[in-house]
Structures are given as C-alpha cells and as structure tokens.
Design an enzyme around this catalytic site. Structure first.
Site, PDB file in Angstrom:
ATOM      1  N   ARG A  67       1.090  -1.095  -0.202  1.00 13.71           N
ATOM      2  CA  ARG A  67       0.135   0.011  -0.312  1.00 13.71           C
ATOM      3  C   ARG A  67       0.837   1.507   0.176  1.00 13.71           C
ATOM      4  O   ARG A  67       0.744   2.526  -0.543  1.00 13.71           O
ATOM      5  CB  ARG A  67      -0.966  -0.104   1.067  1.00 13.71           C
ATOM      6  CG  ARG A  67      -1.871   1.284   1.429  1.00 13.71           C
ATOM      7  CD  ARG A  67      -3.179   0.932   1.909  1.00 13.71           C
ATOM      8  NE  ARG A  67      -3.419   0.270   3.441  1.00 13.71           N
ATOM      9  CZ  ARG A  67      -2.231   0.501   4.124  1.00 13.71           C
ATOM     10  NH1 ARG A  67      -1.534   1.736   4.464  1.00 13.71           N
ATOM     11  NH2 ARG A  67      -2.217  -0.099   5.202  1.00 13.71           N
ATOM     12  N   TYR A 120     -16.501  16.192 -15.546  1.00 15.64           N
ATOM     13  CA  TYR A 120     -16.530  15.045 -16.053  1.00 15.64           C
ATOM     14  C   TYR A 120     -17.105  14.587 -14.368  1.00 15.64           C
ATOM     15  O   TYR A 120     -16.978  14.534 -13.038  1.00 15.64           O
ATOM     16  CB  TYR A 120     -14.770  14.197 -15.408  1.00 15.64           C
ATOM     17  CG  TYR A 120     -15.364  12.483 -14.928  1.00 15.64           C
ATOM     18  CD1 TYR A 120     -15.087  11.808 -16.137  1.00 15.64           C
ATOM     19  CD2 TYR A 120     -15.044  11.609 -13.842  1.00 15.64           C
ATOM     20  CE1 TYR A 120     -15.621   9.960 -15.970  1.00 15.64           C
ATOM     21  CE2 TYR A 120     -15.162  10.699 -14.046  1.00 15.64           C
ATOM     22  CZ  TYR A 120     -15.344   9.621 -14.369  1.00 15.64           C
ATOM     23  OH  TYR A 120     -15.675   8.760 -14.744  1.00 15.64           O
ATOM     24  N   ASP A 205      -6.668  18.129 -15.666  1.00 15.92           N
ATOM     25  CA  ASP A 205      -7.215  16.811 -15.979  1.00 15.92           C
ATOM     26  C   ASP A 205      -6.457  16.255 -17.828  1.00 15.92           C
ATOM     27  O   ASP A 205      -7.574  16.877 -18.559  1.00 15.92           O
ATOM     28  CB  ASP A 205      -8.506  16.494 -16.215  1.00 15.92           C
ATOM     29  CG  ASP A 205      -9.150  15.216 -16.063  1.00 15.92           C
ATOM     30  OD1 ASP A 205      -8.664  13.811 -17.015  1.00 15.92           O
ATOM     31  OD2 ASP A 205     -10.550  14.073 -15.485  1.00 15.92           O
TER      32      ASP A 205
END
Ligand SMILES: *Cc1c(COP(=O)(O)O)cnc(C)c1O
Length: 416
Positions: A67, A120, A205
């Site tokens: 992780r 989005y 983005d």
C-alpha cells in the site's frame, strides 16, 4: 530521459532488466509485504519512506508494504513522470482515486475551487455532492474557459467565498471536448490569489488526450492528472490513475495515498507498463478514424452539431489554442442528433460495431448518451448550461477500420 521523445520513453523507461535477472520485460511482483534483512534494515526502510526516498533508489533501503509502494508501481510512476515531463508521479487505483486523493488533500473546509465546465461526472459529484455540502467548499465554474474576462470574474467569485485552494481544468472536457486555455487560467488564478499564504494549485485533467497529445505542465499547470483507465490502459480491461508534477507537490499525495489506500495494485501497474508501449500508435490511429467519423457526422442531415475540436476555425481562439496547446484533437467527442432522446436511443440500439458503454480510450469504439448515463447525476439545468442536451451522444472512436465505423453509423442514423 532528458531529450528523449514520448514514443521512446513509452517503450522502456522506468525498467532496468539488469536489476531483475535480465528479464526483458518487467516481472509482476504479486506480494503484499516485503521481508527485511534484519531489524536495522527494517528501521532504515521506514526512515527512507518517511523522508520520501524511492525504495529502489541507491540511497533508500527497500520496500515495506504494497500500500506504501511496490516495484511495479515505481516502474509505472517513473514512466508516467517522464511522459508528462515531470519530476515525480503518483499512481492510483483509478482516475477518481487520483482526483479524490488530490482534492481532499489540497482543499480545506471553507476554501473555494475554480473549475472548467462541464466536468467529468465523478469530479463534479465529488465537488458539488460531497465537498460543497459536507466541507463548505465552494466550487465556481468558469463560463468561458477561453476568455480572460470570464476567468477573472469566476476567480473573483471564488475568492469572495474563501481562499482559492485549487484550480481544476479539464481539457478537452467530458463529454463535449471543449478546450480550456491552461496558461490563461493558471495566470489569472495566480494573479487573483496573489495575496494568499497558500498559492492555488493548478491541476489539469489530461484524460481526453493523454501525454502523447498534450503536456499540461509545459503550459503552466502544477499537476497533471490522467485516468489511466482510458488511453494509457487502452483495452478497457483495467482501472488506474496518475498525478504528475514537482516532487514537492507529488510526495504529499503519495503519503496521503498510503492513508487513504488509493494506490494501484501490482497487476494493474504491470498491465499499464505493457499498454503504455502502444499508446501513441493507438491514439494516433484512433485520432485519424475520429477525424473521418467527425466529417461524416457533420455532413449528415440528422446530425445538428459535432463538437470535434479539429473543426475549430484556425483563426478562432479555439483553433489557435488547439495548435498551441495540443498535438491533435483526440479521438473522443460528441454530436447532437436532431430529435432528442428518442432518436438517440433508436440510433444507439441500431449500432452493431460501436458498443453501447460508458468509458473511452479503448481499442474498440464506444458510444453513450451522457444525459442518461455519464452525466445522469448532474442536474438538468447545469447540464443544459454546460451544453449537454437530451440529443447529445458521446463517441470514443477506436482503432477498427474506418469504413466499418462509417457504415455502422450510416445504417443506424437511418433508423434514428
Ligand atoms: C474516466 C475519467 C475520469 C475518472 O477516471 P476513472 O479511472 O474512471 O476513475 C476522470 N476524468 C475524466 C475526463 C475521465 O474521462
């Protein structure tokens, strides 16, 4: 990789066979944890992590737990950082994992966020459905992302609410492929917030074009976010996300990723390393097909609008921006069918080559009706203000033969 071109970086950067038993291609490290040599090594591994040193660098002491970091993640991040022209990259389990980790790290209660519109659906939902009502964050949309006065007005509106923490620029936008001027918005936002202790972080983005067609960091963005699910993955078989930028901005996001558990897994990272090798070829071919499809649609009597950026008049602000900021118009855009939802549904149900699905950027051509799918949760008034109508269809053109795509659309439009 200084001076190397993206096509070359895409193939091998970030992987050194000499450090992996000579394997020509990256092995996949399916391990959740990593064994220390001894207790002193364990301590120095944790010291290295806390100091932000890469676990496989000469001065760091190795991996700890997947992780936090793992070998395939390191390889992918090195490759994406080089592709984006950045110092560092953090990869995440999906594009939204990247968006959420970034926005929830950068924006504090009472702050404002300036953004392009439409966004989005997931980014929109996070800002307006979670951060606004639960954290008192004010998202402010820029009405015209090519016009300085409009950007200035929105920035003033954001600052009237609270400190401007982040500027979120989606360009080209989803679903209409509208362009936003990264350099203009970054400059105006920084000027407007010049008196702030924390300068706003400008994030682009870059999902709709990806690193082979647009390099946002070169145009003034601080961070470049990409949904790797789309063109980088390219085969509609994985989810991933990445954020590239200066180490000083990316390293805190990696630390936050550990706490939120939003990392990308070894198998996903490995698939992406493989897919990125052909990204440039796929995007180029899909872009050529998209130009052909867009021209066919624009000439069709049942089509009332086509939003492909390549149609912008070279003398117009959008046309000039396309040349300045992008290396192509990209394979995803939208068009409007006269007759609204009912006509759209007849068209979608008649298609045989295009697949009816959300998402984009795969080898296969995908098509969907944003108002009832990807942008269903955006209230109708805001959808309309952003130019998404009940007759709008989004199309992600793939790498099939263009003649089959045109024939499919032609027969389906007859039934629309
Ligand atoms: C798909 C997409 C995202 C989110 O990415 P996921 O990998 O689906 O989480 C963000 N922005 C844009 C423009 C997208 O198309």
């Amino acid at each position: 990789m200084a001076g190397r071109r993206v096509e070359t970086i895409a193939v091998g950067h970030g992987y050194d066979p000499a450090r992996h038993n000579g394997a020509a291609k990256p092995p996949v490290y399916m391990s959740s944890t990593f064994v220390y040599r001894d207790a002193a090594h364990a301590r120095s591994a944790h010291e290295g992590y806390a100091a932000g040193r890469a676990p496989d660098s000469g001065d760091a002491e190795g991996y700890i737990y997947a992780r936090l970091d793992h070998p395939n993640l390191q390889m992918l991040q090195a490759r994406m950082a080089a592709l984006d022209g950045a110092e560092a990259c953090a990869a995440f389990g999906s594009g939204m994992a990247a968006v959420a980790t970034a926005l929830l790290s950068l924006v504090r209660p009472g702050d404002s966020v300036l953004h392009t519109s439409p966004l989005y659906g997931g980014t929109d939902g996070l800002l307006t459905g979670v951060m606004a009502p639960e954290l008192g964050v004010r998202p402010v949309a820029i009405a015209d992302a090519l016009d300085e006065g409009s950007v200035r007005e929105a920035a003033a509106g954001a600052l009237a609410h609270g400190p401007l923490a982040a500027v979120w620029i989606e360009t080209p936008s989803n679903p209409l492929a509208g362009l936003a001027d990264i350099a203009l918005i970054a400059r105006v936002a920084r000027e407007a917030a010049a008196g702030q202790a924390r300068p706003p972080v400008v994030i682009v983005d870059n999902t709709f074009l990806g690193p082979t067609l647009q390099a946002p960091l070169r145009h003034g963005a601080d961070l470049c976010m990409t949904s790797l699910t789309k063109y980088a993955g390219g085969h509609s078989d994985l989810l991933g996300g990445a954020i590239s930028g200066a180490t000083a901005l990316v390293e805190p996001l990696r630390k936050r990723r550990t706490l939120m558990g939003t990392h990308l897994d070894p198998h996903g990272s490995w698939l992406l390393l493989r897919s990125i090798e052909t990204m440039g070829l796929r995007v180029e071919r899909a872009g050529q097909n998209a130009a052909t499809v867009a021209r066919f649609l624009a000439a069709h009597p049942k089509v009332s609008r086509v939003t492909w950026a390549g149609f912008a008049d070279p003398a117009s602000p959008a046309g000039a921006l396309l040349r300045r900021q992008c290396d192509g118009a990209g394979p995803t855009f939208a068009f409007d069918v006269a007759g609204g939802e009912a006509s759209c549904f007849r068209l979608l149900d008649a298609l045989r080559v295009f697949r009816l699905a959300v998402s984009l950027g795969g080898t296969e051509s995908l098509i969907c009706h944003p108002a009832t799918t990807t942008h269903f949760s955006v209230p109708p008034e805001r959808r309309a203000a952003a130019g998404v109508t009940d007759g709008t269809i989004r199309i992600s053109v793939g790498i099939e033969h263009e003649a089959d795509l045109i024939e499919d659309l032609a027969q389906a439009l007859e039934k629309a």
